[in-house]
Write a protein that holds these residues in place. Structure first.
Motif, PDB file in Angstrom:
ATOM      1  N   TRP A   1       9.580   3.700   5.115  1.00 14.61           N
ATOM      2  CA  TRP A   1       9.071   4.502   4.000  1.00 14.61           C
ATOM      3  C   TRP A   1       7.709   5.094   4.374  1.00 14.61           C
ATOM      4  O   TRP A   1       6.757   4.367   4.629  1.00 14.61           O
ATOM      5  CB  TRP A   1       8.941   3.637   2.744  1.00 14.61           C
ATOM      6  CG  TRP A   1      10.256   3.067   2.295  1.00 14.61           C
ATOM      7  CD1 TRP A   1      10.634   1.766   2.327  1.00 14.61           C
ATOM      8  CD2 TRP A   1      11.366   3.793   1.756  1.00 14.61           C
ATOM      9  NE1 TRP A   1      11.907   1.620   1.840  1.00 14.61           N
ATOM     10  CE2 TRP A   1      12.384   2.846   1.488  1.00 14.61           C
ATOM     11  CE3 TRP A   1      11.606   5.144   1.473  1.00 14.61           C
ATOM     12  CZ2 TRP A   1      13.622   3.214   0.950  1.00 14.61           C
ATOM     13  CZ3 TRP A   1      12.842   5.502   0.940  1.00 14.61           C
ATOM     14  CH2 TRP A   1      13.825   4.546   0.681  1.00 14.61           C
ATOM     15  N   LYS A   2       7.642   6.405   4.427  1.00 13.80           N
ATOM     16  CA  LYS A   2       6.422   7.076   4.855  1.00 13.80           C
ATOM     17  C   LYS A   2       5.272   6.808   3.894  1.00 13.80           C
ATOM     18  O   LYS A   2       5.423   6.878   2.685  1.00 13.80           O
ATOM     19  CB  LYS A   2       6.678   8.582   4.968  1.00 13.80           C
ATOM     20  CG  LYS A   2       7.675   8.956   6.058  1.00 13.80           C
ATOM     21  CD  LYS A   2       7.851  10.461   6.156  1.00 13.80           C
ATOM     22  CE  LYS A   2       8.817  10.825   7.276  1.00 13.80           C
ATOM     23  NZ  LYS A   2       9.019  12.287   7.391  1.00 13.80           N
ATOM     24  N   GLY A   3       4.116   6.504   4.475  1.00 17.57           N
ATOM     25  CA  GLY A   3       2.922   6.278   3.679  1.00 17.57           C
ATOM     26  C   GLY A   3       2.864   4.929   3.003  1.00 17.57           C
ATOM     27  O   GLY A   3       1.979   4.680   2.182  1.00 17.57           O
ATOM     28  N   GLU A   4       3.789   4.026   3.363  1.00 13.64           N
ATOM     29  CA  GLU A   4       3.816   2.707   2.733  1.00 13.64           C
ATOM     30  C   GLU A   4       3.588   1.598   3.759  1.00 13.64           C
ATOM     31  O   GLU A   4       4.020   1.703   4.904  1.00 13.64           O
ATOM     32  CB  GLU A   4       5.150   2.472   2.018  1.00 13.64           C
ATOM     33  CG  GLU A   4       5.422   3.454   0.901  1.00 13.64           C
ATOM     34  CD  GLU A   4       6.632   3.053   0.073  1.00 13.64           C
ATOM     35  OE1 GLU A   4       6.917   1.845  -0.017  1.00 13.64           O
ATOM     36  OE2 GLU A   4       7.295   3.955  -0.470  1.00 13.64           O
ATOM     37  N   GLU A   5       2.916   0.532   3.328  1.00 15.25           N
ATOM     38  CA  GLU A   5       2.670  -0.629   4.179  1.00 15.25           C
ATOM     39  C   GLU A   5       2.833  -1.896   3.344  1.00 15.25           C
ATOM     40  O   GLU A   5       2.617  -1.885   2.131  1.00 15.25           O
ATOM     41  CB  GLU A   5       1.247  -0.581   4.766  1.00 15.25           C
ATOM     42  CG  GLU A   5       0.979   0.634   5.642  1.00 15.25           C
ATOM     43  CD  GLU A   5      -0.478   0.729   6.066  1.00 15.25           C
ATOM     44  OE1 GLU A   5      -1.178  -0.302   6.005  1.00 15.25           O
ATOM     45  OE2 GLU A   5      -0.920   1.829   6.431  1.00 15.25           O
ATOM     46  N   TRP A   6       3.201  -2.971   4.004  1.00 10.46           N
ATOM     47  CA  TRP A   6       3.315  -4.251   3.324  1.00 10.46           C
ATOM     48  C   TRP A   6       1.941  -4.691   2.819  1.00 10.46           C
ATOM     49  O   TRP A   6       0.911  -4.376   3.422  1.00 10.46           O
ATOM     50  CB  TRP A   6       3.851  -5.318   4.275  1.00 10.46           C
ATOM     51  CG  TRP A   6       5.311  -5.198   4.567  1.00 10.46           C
ATOM     52  CD1 TRP A   6       5.880  -4.689   5.703  1.00 10.46           C
ATOM     53  CD2 TRP A   6       6.387  -5.576   3.714  1.00 10.46           C
ATOM     54  NE1 TRP A   6       7.248  -4.735   5.614  1.00 10.46           N
ATOM     55  CE2 TRP A   6       7.594  -5.277   4.401  1.00 10.46           C
ATOM     56  CE3 TRP A   6       6.461  -6.150   2.451  1.00 10.46           C
ATOM     57  CZ2 TRP A   6       8.844  -5.535   3.854  1.00 10.46           C
ATOM     58  CZ3 TRP A   6       7.704  -6.402   1.904  1.00 10.46           C
ATOM     59  CH2 TRP A   6       8.872  -6.099   2.601  1.00 10.46           C
ATOM     60  N   GLY A   7       1.938  -5.448   1.731  1.00  8.66           N
ATOM     61  CA  GLY A   7       0.704  -6.007   1.191  1.00  8.66           C
ATOM     62  C   GLY A   7       0.685  -7.513   1.375  1.00  8.66           C
ATOM     63  O   GLY A   7       1.675  -8.199   1.107  1.00  8.66           O
ATOM     64  N   ASN A   8      -0.419  -8.039   1.830  1.00  7.64           N
ATOM     65  CA  ASN A   8      -0.559  -9.469   2.081  1.00  7.64           C
ATOM     66  C   ASN A   8      -1.074 -10.158   0.821  1.00  7.64           C
ATOM     67  O   ASN A   8      -2.276 -10.200   0.556  1.00  7.64           O
ATOM     68  CB  ASN A   8      -1.512  -9.717   3.249  1.00  7.64           C
ATOM     69  CG  ASN A   8      -1.550 -11.169   3.664  1.00  7.64           C
ATOM     70  OD1 ASN A   8      -1.049 -12.045   2.966  1.00  7.64           O
ATOM     71  ND2 ASN A   8      -2.158 -11.436   4.816  1.00  7.64           N
TER      72      ASN A   8
ATOM     73  N   TYR B   1       0.847  -1.203   0.000  1.00 11.62           N
ATOM     74  CA  TYR B   1       0.000   0.000   0.000  1.00 11.62           C
ATOM     75  C   TYR B   1       0.877   1.244   0.000  1.00 11.62           C
ATOM     76  O   TYR B   1       1.854   1.335   0.752  1.00 11.62           O
ATOM     77  CB  TYR B   1      -0.892   0.011   1.227  1.00 11.62           C
ATOM     78  CG  TYR B   1      -1.649   1.313   1.420  1.00 11.62           C
ATOM     79  CD1 TYR B   1      -2.741   1.625   0.628  1.00 11.62           C
ATOM     80  CD2 TYR B   1      -1.247   2.227   2.403  1.00 11.62           C
ATOM     81  CE1 TYR B   1      -3.434   2.820   0.797  1.00 11.62           C
ATOM     82  CE2 TYR B   1      -1.938   3.422   2.577  1.00 11.62           C
ATOM     83  CZ  TYR B   1      -3.022   3.716   1.773  1.00 11.62           C
ATOM     84  OH  TYR B   1      -3.692   4.899   1.956  1.00 11.62           O
ATOM     85  N   GLU B   2       0.554   2.203  -0.856  1.00  8.07           N
ATOM     86  CA  GLU B   2       1.234   3.495  -0.900  1.00  8.07           C
ATOM     87  C   GLU B   2       0.165   4.578  -0.957  1.00  8.07           C
ATOM     88  O   GLU B   2      -0.643   4.603  -1.898  1.00  8.07           O
ATOM     89  CB  GLU B   2       2.158   3.581  -2.122  1.00  8.07           C
ATOM     90  CG  GLU B   2       3.306   2.582  -2.064  1.00  8.07           C
ATOM     91  CD  GLU B   2       4.004   2.427  -3.402  1.00  8.07           C
ATOM     92  OE1 GLU B   2       5.226   2.600  -3.447  1.00  8.07           O
ATOM     93  OE2 GLU B   2       3.302   2.133  -4.402  1.00  8.07           O
ATOM     94  N   ASN B   3       0.139   5.441   0.023  1.00 11.83           N
ATOM     95  CA  ASN B   3      -0.986   6.362   0.145  1.00 11.83           C
ATOM     96  C   ASN B   3      -1.032   7.441  -0.930  1.00 11.83           C
ATOM     97  O   ASN B   3      -2.035   8.142  -1.061  1.00 11.83           O
ATOM     98  CB  ASN B   3      -0.990   7.022   1.533  1.00 11.83           C
ATOM     99  CG  ASN B   3       0.230   7.884   1.797  1.00 11.83           C
ATOM    100  OD1 ASN B   3       1.070   8.107   0.925  1.00 11.83           O
ATOM    101  ND2 ASN B   3       0.352   8.371   3.035  1.00 11.83           N
ATOM    102  N   TRP B   4       0.016   7.563  -1.722  1.00 11.33           N
ATOM    103  CA  TRP B   4       0.048   8.607  -2.738  1.00 11.33           C
ATOM    104  C   TRP B   4      -0.434   8.119  -4.112  1.00 11.33           C
ATOM    105  O   TRP B   4      -0.611   8.927  -5.028  1.00 11.33           O
ATOM    106  CB  TRP B   4       1.460   9.162  -2.872  1.00 11.33           C
ATOM    107  CG  TRP B   4       2.510   8.117  -3.121  1.00 11.33           C
ATOM    108  CD1 TRP B   4       3.251   7.458  -2.193  1.00 11.33           C
ATOM    109  CD2 TRP B   4       2.908   7.603  -4.388  1.00 11.33           C
ATOM    110  NE1 TRP B   4       4.092   6.556  -2.796  1.00 11.33           N
ATOM    111  CE2 TRP B   4       3.910   6.627  -4.151  1.00 11.33           C
ATOM    112  CE3 TRP B   4       2.532   7.874  -5.702  1.00 11.33           C
ATOM    113  CZ2 TRP B   4       4.529   5.922  -5.175  1.00 11.33           C
ATOM    114  CZ3 TRP B   4       3.146   7.162  -6.733  1.00 11.33           C
ATOM    115  CH2 TRP B   4       4.145   6.202  -6.458  1.00 11.33           C
ATOM    116  N   ARG B   5      -0.629   6.829  -4.275  1.00 11.52           N
ATOM    117  CA  ARG B   5      -1.019   6.331  -5.597  1.00 11.52           C
ATOM    118  C   ARG B   5      -2.470   6.681  -5.934  1.00 11.52           C
ATOM    119  O   ARG B   5      -3.310   6.830  -5.058  1.00 11.52           O
ATOM    120  CB  ARG B   5      -0.820   4.812  -5.692  1.00 11.52           C
ATOM    121  CG  ARG B   5       0.648   4.432  -5.769  1.00 11.52           C
ATOM    122  CD  ARG B   5       0.849   3.049  -6.347  1.00 11.52           C
ATOM    123  NE  ARG B   5       2.276   2.721  -6.387  1.00 11.52           N
ATOM    124  CZ  ARG B   5       3.073   2.996  -7.411  1.00 11.52           C
ATOM    125  NH1 ARG B   5       2.585   3.598  -8.476  1.00 11.52           N
ATOM    126  NH2 ARG B   5       4.360   2.665  -7.371  1.00 11.52           N
TER     127      ARG B   5
END
Length: 282
Positions: free
Chosen positions: A144-151, A110-114
């Motif tokens: 990395w700001k605004g990023e999360e791992w994806g399951n 997940y990237e909150n800027w996309r």
């Protein structure tokens, strides 16, 4: 963005790079039985023979602000890597018209800027993606700001990525590079085994391939043997520093990209750095 720095970048297909350290001719490895992944013969994109029929001697990796910016800064290269969200059909058509092959980057995390961040499946979101100082531009906070791992064990995320691959195809991307796909070997805050990680990455590769594009793995050294038969290339970070370049040998004969942060290896001298760093020595 960490993944789009100008760094050592070596694209190979079917034949070797300029140095014998990077010979790229080897039979595809078999899938390890312990990985519990499919063993059928992987399909290849129909466009493969046209896209990379010889050695790639020049490249460029960039962030762009529209086609005017691209035209102004684009060099005479064989391959350019761009962020998927920064690519338009017009850009894809232009690059094809000047015979530059386009590889589009995206992350399964997940990237909150996309542009499609709001559609990212909530059930697939994991923890923050940590980084280390060598990771080209890593913030002082250590992630990395605004990023999360994806399951990727969640089918909803596979389906979500498939829609991105539709976009890539529509934009004339010739290949897709998936990032943050080694969850089992990090701390993503959800449970995922190596076998599950491999199975999910094979699913992603197949989704890319069936759209006629190359699937390019990002790192994942622990899964090289199992994934190389399904991916047409790999984008590697810091294998020399980590003393693991030879662990990527299953990708010989495919599209290979290597980058070392903190080393003076850029577009103008990548072949010299390739020889000096002794990549893929047998």
């Amino acid at each position: 963005m960490k993944n789009l720095l100008l760094v050592l970048f070596c694209f190979l297909a079917a034949i070797s790079c300029s140095s014998n350290k990077t010979e790229q001719n080897q039979e595809q490895p078999t899938v390890s039985p312990q990985a519990e992944v499919p063993t059928e013969q992987p399909s290849q994109p129909q466009a493969e023979s046209k896209l990379f029929s010889g050695p790639i001697k020049s490249f460029q990796i960039m962030h762009i602000d529209g086609i005017k910016d691209l035209k102004k800064r684009l060099k005479k290269v064989d391959v350019v890597t761009l962020e998927l969200d920064q690519v338009t059909k017009e850009i894809g058509d232009y690059l094809e018209s000047v015979n530059v092959k386009l590889i589009c980057y995206t992350s399964v995390g997940y990237e909150n800027w996309r542009e499609d961040a709001a559609q990212y499946p909530a059930e697939a979101k994991g923890g923050k993606i940590k980084c280390t100082p060598f990771s080209g531009g890593c913030p002082a906070v250590g992630y990395w700001k605004g990023e999360e791992w994806g399951n990727t064990t969640k089918q909803s995320l596979i389906d979500f990525m498939a829609k991105r691959y539709d976009q890539a195809k529509d934009k004339e991307c010739k290949g897709v590079e998936n990032d943050n796909v080694d969850q089992a070997f990090n701390k993503p805050s959800f449970k995922i085994t190596k076998a599950q990680n491999i199975e999910a990455n094979i699913k992603l590769a197949k989704e890319i391939n069936k759209r006629g594009m190359f699937a390019v793995m990002k790192n994942g050294v622990e899964m090289s043997k199992e994934l190389a038969p399904y991916y047409q290339g790999v984008f590697i970070e810091e294998c020399n520093a980590n003393e693991e370049c030879d662990d990527y040998l299953p990708y010989k004969g495919k599209i290979v990209a290597i980058k070392e942060y903190g080393e003076d290896c850029f577009e103008s001298n990548w072949s010299a750095c390739q020889e000096a760093d002794d990549y893929f020595e047998d």
